[in-house]
Design an enzyme around this catalytic site. Sequence first.
Site: not given
Length: 256
Positions: A66, A112, A115, A135
């Site tokens: 992200a 992300g 994901e 993260e």
Amino acid sequence: MNLETILVEKKDQNAIVTINRPKALNALNAQVFLDLAKTLKELRKDDTVRSVILTGSGEKAFVAGADIKEFASFNDKQGSKLAKKNQQKIFNKIENFPKPIIAAINGFALGGGLELALACHVRIASENAKLGFPETTLGLIPGYGGTQRLPQLVGKGIASELIFSAEMIDADKALALGLINQKTTAEELLTKAEEMANRFNKNSGNAIKNAIQAINLAGTPKGYRKEIKNFGKGFKHTDFKEGVDAFLNKRKPEFK
């Protein structure tokens, strides 16, 4: 469609969706999420598209995470709202999309980005791919379904190790863990993804839609009930009549 960060190419019965921010390693930001939502909405109702291939532009990254600058100053409530909004608008819609979505992972798939790949139904990675959840190095956890979908693929222990350590793994290890379905060369990545999509496209789109719904409930109390219900629903669809007729007459089915 008016898209700023997404390229869509339709080829045969497939749509190749490319996240196009190569200078930012295709990092997810608000505009990417907006464009992805538009794209999913259009492809859902496009009857000429049977399967979707999701990839990133360039040779370095699928999606390298992200865009941290967008949420660097967030508080707890803003962070929770961001995760909830994008899970519902993008990641859950990909997972529950009625047509197969194949992630063609070309390079980094981090945070992300991983994901996003996990939300897809199938994953193929190039041999230069690197996958991981960084993260915890930021004091966070995966917020777009990573803590839920990763254990389903690789088991709770391996998922915990990958998330706790924030280490990247290569395509060989990802394949061994069951995190990806296939590994291939960078040059053949899209070709292999298209070949897989074409295998899917030969079969009943209605049956695949019903299977996606049941598979997504696997391991829950609703899973068997959904399987039974969707098995029954298949009998009233024209694809069942075509499939049975083709079988009895020893020909290949032609599903509409």
